[in-house]
Design a protein around this motif. Structure first.
Motif, PDB file in Angstrom:
ATOM      1  N   HIS A  69      40.037  53.833  32.369  1.00 46.80           N
ATOM      2  CA  HIS A  69      40.709  53.896  33.660  1.00 46.80           C
ATOM      3  C   HIS A  69      41.825  54.936  33.685  1.00 46.80           C
ATOM      4  CE1 HIS A  69      41.881  52.512  37.528  1.00 46.80           C
ATOM      5  NE2 HIS A  69      43.106  52.260  37.120  1.00 46.80           N
ATOM      6  N   PHE A 117      37.412  45.801  43.889  1.00 48.21           N
ATOM      7  CA  PHE A 117      38.555  45.770  42.978  1.00 48.21           C
ATOM      8  C   PHE A 117      39.145  44.375  42.857  1.00 48.21           C
ATOM      9  CE2 PHE A 117      42.450  45.440  45.535  1.00 48.21           C
ATOM     10  CZ  PHE A 117      41.961  45.668  46.813  1.00 48.21           C
ATOM     11  N   THR A 147      41.689  46.246  35.943  1.00 45.53           N
ATOM     12  CA  THR A 147      41.814  47.270  34.910  1.00 45.53           C
ATOM     13  C   THR A 147      41.883  46.657  33.527  1.00 45.53           C
ATOM     14  OG1 THR A 147      44.176  47.185  35.347  1.00 45.53           O
ATOM     15  CG2 THR A 147      42.969  49.025  36.304  1.00 45.53           C
ATOM     16  N   ASP A 155      45.837  49.199  38.597  1.00 47.68           N
ATOM     17  CA  ASP A 155      45.038  49.687  39.724  1.00 47.68           C
ATOM     18  C   ASP A 155      45.944  49.874  40.948  1.00 47.68           C
ATOM     19  OD1 ASP A 155      43.210  50.234  41.624  1.00 47.68           O
ATOM     20  OD2 ASP A 155      42.302  48.229  41.664  1.00 47.68           O
ATOM     21  N   LEU A 215      36.673  49.286  41.844  1.00 49.47           N
ATOM     22  CA  LEU A 215      37.840  49.533  40.990  1.00 49.47           C
ATOM     23  C   LEU A 215      38.249  51.001  40.973  1.00 49.47           C
ATOM     24  CD1 LEU A 215      39.925  48.689  38.878  1.00 49.47           C
ATOM     25  CD2 LEU A 215      38.176  48.934  37.153  1.00 49.47           C
TER      26      LEU A 215
END
Lengths: 211, 548
Positions: free
Chosen positions: A15, B13, B18, B32, B520
């Motif tokens: 991420h 999401f 995350t 996030d 996400l």
């Protein structure tokens, strides 16, 4: 960031992606806010120096130019060693980088020790905000010492924060979290340290030299 | 980015975070930007409700002359707290931290902001600041009673808990700076392929200009606040005339931040308006570049007008005239925006859904607020109106009528995107109409009272103001009812509302190109931008839009 960098980062970090230019941009913006923070103080200094030129002159004589010069040399040297530490890491010399960073931290400590003694002498002479000796002096001298303690104090606080950051970075280099191909955190701490140095370069003449 | 080949599961999401943590920790530790935006929404919304309740209590006290429900000292604390909460905890972080966080990366076609962890840290710093404000209320010494401007010398001499409360403002400023530098870097580094600066949506432009003000102006209030604390603790003398200092210097330093800060509050709102009007007029924005550049112009000129708050504090005539002139100049870029918005609607195919109606309310209220600002910017009239209810009315028309109204417009506009649910259109429209009536009942009488000479922040008043004060208090009750309707509508929709269409309004900026709520990492494939931001010919190609 190049395409290969991007792909590499996407694989290894998921991420959170890596963007060295972006990191440095963020750091520069932060340094900008620091300059403005001190800018407010420099403005106030200018206002009162203009208002009380004679008393600022007399009060400035009280400061010890010798210890101020010594601290200037110390900080300038530490700025050099942190820059060399980055250069050493870029050339894959981890040991040298660690040693240079360690020297930087030692120099920062010695700056603070000097500052401690310098402030200590002022306290002994009763020159601190709110003291009877100081309140007996004319207004310009009261403001001079007020500004002296606030500005060098705020700067000293930044030196302490710098010591903490550089120590964390040092630990990360030793643990190989910061390496020759991923050293942006070291670079950013170096930038911060140069700022601390730069602000001192303006504080030094304003308080110690122009009497 | 060639990750389109990797099949991504269709999870929103909400379902995928995350970190691997579940439940509340999955939110509190999430990096996030969408979750952080919603964390801000929760916090900011809660403080807004507290601020509204304090406002209603103040109005209740003023319903009749003399004491009604509270002592004068309590009243001082209540109006201070109302100001501090509304300004530092609601309006400043409101649109940038909530909608900026959620939509800036989406509108840029990015996966997240540039520094996701720093983003989460900003939220925590905000919460710490808010907690410090709350602690300062209960400590001995009593709650802050200086007004939200913390003017010297009162703020140094009062026995109230000034130091901790303003230190909280310092901490909140830190959060604001970090958010600002995060957004600037995001705009420079994270734009999707094909998105040049002049293809960015106007909300991004406005947030970008705001972020610069946050970075440049906030440090000044930081150092000023530290000086007030030092003054209280050590008596350094910088603001104390007895020791050679100058209290007016405090006012300069305070307004050098706090005037640009009103543009931190209004610019993002103007950005939201520039999003909503094209979508509901089905027409590309008129004067795209003029609107984009005018945001930067407002940000720049906004720095040079601070002393118009100080016309009666002994400024020289020359500087007062220069600051007055500069103040008038800020009206130009604001006017550019208003005219461009109205021109966008001309010959458009207007669909008056709730977000659009809220924007109409905004244009009306904000125009009144802006024009009365010119009255205050003129030297002669300001001497008469300074520190009266006229200023209070002007400020609430631009801040609440401006930013507050658009906070709701943005909520109604992006609600389906954020939550995937649809609220009751009928009740949203009723709320907008009621809001308009309540707002004008609440604040318009203050223009008249101010003109007649009613000073701001007073606990008591002369009998001739009684009727207008009563109308204003009744307006505050209507406003309370409006707020209940809005919150009930949105919370009901969240719990029991119907599922929304993917693109209910037919928006074409990038956030409408992904699913609602987004996954996400926002986009399954990072989009390549080929169209202008408000090119509605794209709608035909967009699969997720079905026209009614």
């Amino acid at each position: 960031m190049s395409q290969t960098d991007h792909a590499h980062a996407a694989e290894s970090h998921g991420h959170i992606h890596r963007d060295d230019i972006g990191s440095k941009m963020g750091m520069w913006l932060f340094l900008f806010t620091e300059l403005l923070l001190f800018g407010g103080m420099f403005l106030i200094y200018a206002v009162y120096r203009y208002q009380y030129p004679d008393q600022f002159h007399i009060a400035g004589m009280e400061l010890d130019t010798g210890i101020g010069t010594l601290n200037t040399i110390i900080l300038l040297t530490s700025s050099l060693t942190v820059a060399l530490s980055i250069a050493a890491l870029q050339r894959k010399n981890k040991f040298l980088s660690v040693v240079l960073l360690l020297i930087t931290i030692v120099l920062a400590f010695s700056f603070m020790i000097n500052k401690y003694f310098e402030w200590g002498v002022k306290f002994e002479h009763g020159l601190y905000p709110g003291s009877e000796t100081l309140l007996g002096k004319p207004n310009g001298e009261i403001l001079f010492f007020g500004l002296y303690f606030i500005m060098t104090g705020l700067h000293g606080l930044h030196v302490v924060i710098g010591i903490i950051f550089l120590s964390i970075i040092l630990a990360m280099i030793i643990k190989d979290k910061i390496t020759f191909d991923n050293y942006v955190k070291l670079e950013n701490s170096g930038l911060y340290w140069h700022l601390v140095d730069l602000i001192w370069i303006f504080l030094f003449p304003l308080f110690y030299l122009i009497q | 980015m060639a990750n389109g080949a990797a099949a991504v599961a269709e999870k929103t999401f909400y379902e995928e975070g995350t970190s691997s943590r579940k439940g509340i920790l999955g939110w509190l530790l999430s990096t996030d930007h969408k979750r952080i935006g919603l964390l801000y929404l929760g916090a900011v919304g809660s403080f807004f409700i507290v601020g509204v309740i304090l406002g209603i209590l103040m109005r209740l006290e003023l319903i009749a002359p003399g004491k009604t429900i509270m002592e004068p000292q309590t009243y001082n604390a209540v109006f201070t707290l109302h100001g501090v909460i509304m300004i530092f905890l609601f309006i400043i972080p409101g649109i940038p931290a909530v909608f900026g966080n959620f939509f800036l990366p989406l509108q840029l076609g990015a996966k997240d902001v540039a520094f996701p962890r720093l983003n989460l840290l900003s939220w925590y710093i905000y919460i710490i600041g808010a907690i410090l404000v709350l602690i300062s209320l209960v400590l001995p010494g009593g709650p802050l009673d200086t007004g939200w401007t913390f003017y010297i010398p009162y703020s140094v001499r009062t026995g109230a808990n000034v130091s901790l409360a303003i230190f909280a403002a310092f901490v909140l400023g830190f959060s604001s700076i970090l958010t600002g530098l995060n957004f600037i870097t995001t705009v420079h580094r994270m734009r999707a392929p094909g998105m040049g600066f002049f293809k960015m949506p106007l909300f991004v432009w406005a947030t970008y200009a705001t972020a610069w003000i946050q970075v440049i102006a906030t440090p000044i209030i930081g150092i000023t606040i530290l000086l007030v604390i030092l003054e209280r603790v050590f008596g350094v003398g910088i603001f104390d005339p007895a020791l050679g200092g100058d209290p007016i210097l405090y006012q300069h330093l305070f307004w050098i931040y706090s005037h640009p800060a009103v543009y931190i509050m209004i610019l993002p709102a103007m950005g939201v308006v520039s999003e909503i009007i094209p979508t509901f007029a089905r027409r590309t924005i008129f004067g795209y570049k003029a609107i984009a550049i005018s945001s930067l112009a407002i940000a720049f000129v906004g720095y040079l007008v601070w002393a118009h708050h100080m016309f009666v504090s002994g400024l020289s005539d020359t500087s007062a005239m220069i600051f007055s002139l500069l103040t008038f100049i800020v009206a130009l870029p604001s006017g550019v925006k208003i005219f461009n918005w109205v021109a966008t609607m001309y010959k458009g195919s207007i669909d008056p859904k709730p977000p659009f109606i809220w924007v109409m309310v905004f244009i009306f209220l904000f125009s009144i607020g802006g024009l009365t600002g010119l009255v205050l910017g003129s030297l002669a009239t300001d001497v008469h109106l300074h520190d009266t209810y006229f200023v209070v009315a002007h400020f609430h028309y631009v801040m609440f009528g401006g930013t507050g109204t658009i906070f709701f417009a943005a909520l109604f506009y992006w609600y389906p995107k954020m939550f995937g649910k649809m609220y009751s259109i009928k009740w949203a429209n009723i709320a907008a109409a009621l809001f308009f009536v309540a707002f004008n009942a609440l604040y318009f009488p203050k223009f008249i009272m101010g003109y007649m000479g009613m000073p701001r922040r007073y606990y008591d008043y002369l009998p001739e103001f009684a009727d207008l004060q009563l109308i204003s208090t009744i307006g505050s009750w209507l406003m309370g009812i409006t707020m209940i309707i809005i919150f009930w509508n949105l919370i009901h929709a969240l719990l029991k509302g119907p599922k929304s269409k993917e693109n209910p309004w037919g928006g074409v900026t990038l956030e409408w190109h992904t699913s609602s709520p987004p996954p996400l990492e926002n986009f399954h494939v990072i989009p390549t931008v080929t169209h202008e931001p408000y090119d509605f010919s794209q709608l035909k190609e967009m699969k997720n839009y079905e026209s009614d």
